[in-house]
Design a protein around this motif. Sequence first.
Motif, mmCIF file in Angstrom:
data_model
loop_
_atom_site.group_PDB
_atom_site.id
_atom_site.type_symbol
_atom_site.label_atom_id
_atom_site.label_comp_id
_atom_site.label_asym_id
_atom_site.label_seq_id
_atom_site.Cartn_x
_atom_site.Cartn_y
_atom_site.Cartn_z
ATOM 1 N N LEU A 50 79.819 -11.819 49.413
ATOM 2 C CA LEU A 50 78.393 -11.666 49.127
ATOM 3 C C LEU A 50 77.817 -10.433 49.811
ATOM 4 O O LEU A 50 76.819 -9.880 49.362
ATOM 5 C CB LEU A 50 77.612 -12.897 49.583
ATOM 6 C CG LEU A 50 77.916 -14.208 48.868
ATOM 7 C CD1 LEU A 50 77.156 -15.351 49.530
ATOM 8 C CD2 LEU A 50 77.571 -14.103 47.395
ATOM 9 N N HIS A 51 78.445 -10.015 50.901
ATOM 10 C CA HIS A 51 77.951 -8.879 51.684
ATOM 11 C C HIS A 51 78.702 -7.584 51.376
ATOM 12 O O HIS A 51 78.503 -6.588 52.062
ATOM 13 C CB HIS A 51 78.026 -9.206 53.181
ATOM 14 C CG HIS A 51 77.160 -10.348 53.549
ATOM 15 N ND1 HIS A 51 75.806 -10.217 53.749
ATOM 16 C CD2 HIS A 51 77.435 -11.673 53.700
ATOM 17 C CE1 HIS A 51 75.286 -11.404 54.025
ATOM 18 N NE2 HIS A 51 76.256 -12.292 54.004
ATOM 19 N N THR A 52 79.565 -7.619 50.368
ATOM 20 C CA THR A 52 80.313 -6.416 49.992
ATOM 21 C C THR A 52 80.217 -6.171 48.488
ATOM 22 O O THR A 52 81.013 -5.416 47.940
ATOM 23 C CB THR A 52 81.797 -6.540 50.387
ATOM 24 O OG1 THR A 52 82.384 -7.633 49.682
ATOM 25 C CG2 THR A 52 81.958 -6.740 51.881
ATOM 26 N N SER A 53 79.239 -6.802 47.836
ATOM 27 C CA SER A 53 79.174 -6.765 46.372
ATOM 28 C C SER A 53 78.981 -5.366 45.805
ATOM 29 O O SER A 53 79.329 -5.119 44.657
ATOM 30 C CB SER A 53 78.070 -7.698 45.870
ATOM 31 O OG SER A 53 76.818 -7.296 46.394
ATOM 32 N N GLY A 54 78.468 -4.426 46.573
ATOM 33 C CA GLY A 54 78.281 -3.069 46.071
ATOM 34 C C GLY A 54 79.529 -2.206 46.191
ATOM 35 O O GLY A 54 79.537 -1.065 45.753
ATOM 36 N N ASP A 55 80.578 -2.737 46.781
ATOM 37 C CA ASP A 55 81.804 -1.982 47.029
ATOM 38 C C ASP A 55 82.927 -2.595 46.199
ATOM 39 O O ASP A 55 83.547 -3.582 46.590
ATOM 40 C CB ASP A 55 82.116 -2.044 48.525
ATOM 41 C CG ASP A 55 83.375 -1.302 48.928
ATOM 42 O OD1 ASP A 55 84.177 -0.906 48.062
ATOM 43 O OD2 ASP A 55 83.567 -1.133 50.148
ATOM 44 N N ALA A 56 83.197 -2.005 45.027
ATOM 45 C CA ALA A 56 84.170 -2.574 44.086
ATOM 46 C C ALA A 56 85.572 -2.660 44.678
ATOM 47 O O ALA A 56 86.295 -3.633 44.434
ATOM 48 C CB ALA A 56 84.186 -1.763 42.797
ATOM 49 N N GLU A 57 85.973 -1.667 45.460
ATOM 50 C CA GLU A 57 87.317 -1.672 46.047
ATOM 51 C C GLU A 57 87.481 -2.832 47.030
ATOM 52 O O GLU A 57 88.475 -3.555 47.005
ATOM 53 C CB GLU A 57 87.589 -0.344 46.748
ATOM 54 C CG GLU A 57 88.965 -0.267 47.380
ATOM 55 C CD GLU A 57 89.185 1.009 48.174
ATOM 56 O OE1 GLU A 57 90.276 1.136 48.744
ATOM 57 O OE2 GLU A 57 88.277 1.862 48.242
ATOM 58 N N THR A 58 86.479 -3.009 47.897
ATOM 59 C CA THR A 58 86.534 -4.108 48.865
ATOM 60 C C THR A 58 86.489 -5.452 48.154
ATOM 61 O O THR A 58 87.242 -6.361 48.492
ATOM 62 C CB THR A 58 85.374 -3.994 49.877
ATOM 63 O OG1 THR A 58 85.527 -2.772 50.595
ATOM 64 C CG2 THR A 58 85.358 -5.160 50.852
ATOM 65 N N ASP A 59 85.623 -5.571 47.163
ATOM 66 C CA ASP A 59 85.528 -6.831 46.429
ATOM 67 C C ASP A 59 86.860 -7.167 45.745
ATOM 68 O O ASP A 59 87.280 -8.326 45.756
ATOM 69 C CB ASP A 59 84.395 -6.786 45.404
ATOM 70 C CG ASP A 59 84.123 -8.157 44.822
ATOM 71 O OD1 ASP A 59 83.757 -9.076 45.599
ATOM 72 O OD2 ASP A 59 84.307 -8.325 43.603
#
Length: 186
Positions: A50-59
């Motif tokens: 939920l706290h990384t939703s703007g980072d496609a690679e991390t998600d």
Amino acid sequence: MVRINRVITRGGDGGETSLGDGTRVPKDALRVEAVGCVDEANATIGLLRLHTSGDAETDAMLARIQNDLFDAGADLCVPGAAGDRMRLTDTPSLRLEAEVAAMNASLPPLTSFILPGGTPGAAHAHLARTVVRRAERRVVALARADGVNQALIRYLNRLSDHLFVLGRRLNGGGVADVLWVPGANR
């Protein structure tokens, strides 16, 4: 394919549950505890996402990890070497190692231990790391008592390292890391 026709079965009302091979065991059995801790680790990673939703690679990394953890639970819920049952291999651990190396390459070297915190994403990565460490301890205890696939232990160990490095990455590449200052409040 897994098919779940009903959620309420009443099978656990007496304090027992079924393992993947159908064996009934107490809900506080070491194997059930290990499966539960892996499930809890998976849930904390869901929260981290939920706290990384703007980072496609991390998600994408975290989505793979959640699937790996479900595989780990499937492995743990069947005692022994049950032929065609799900067994985790070392392939996911090797993937985690490669991801850690890639993330760590852009981070400054550590000059102190890091306190959990910084950004919301990093704080949740550190929480997930500690929950994974607990799952690892439970799986190690189970391995001593009843045996487990050793790839599970390696995976959980690599995963906690991965989450630590990911926390640094989520702290602006280490810029917002909260450093431990020994004896600062004496």
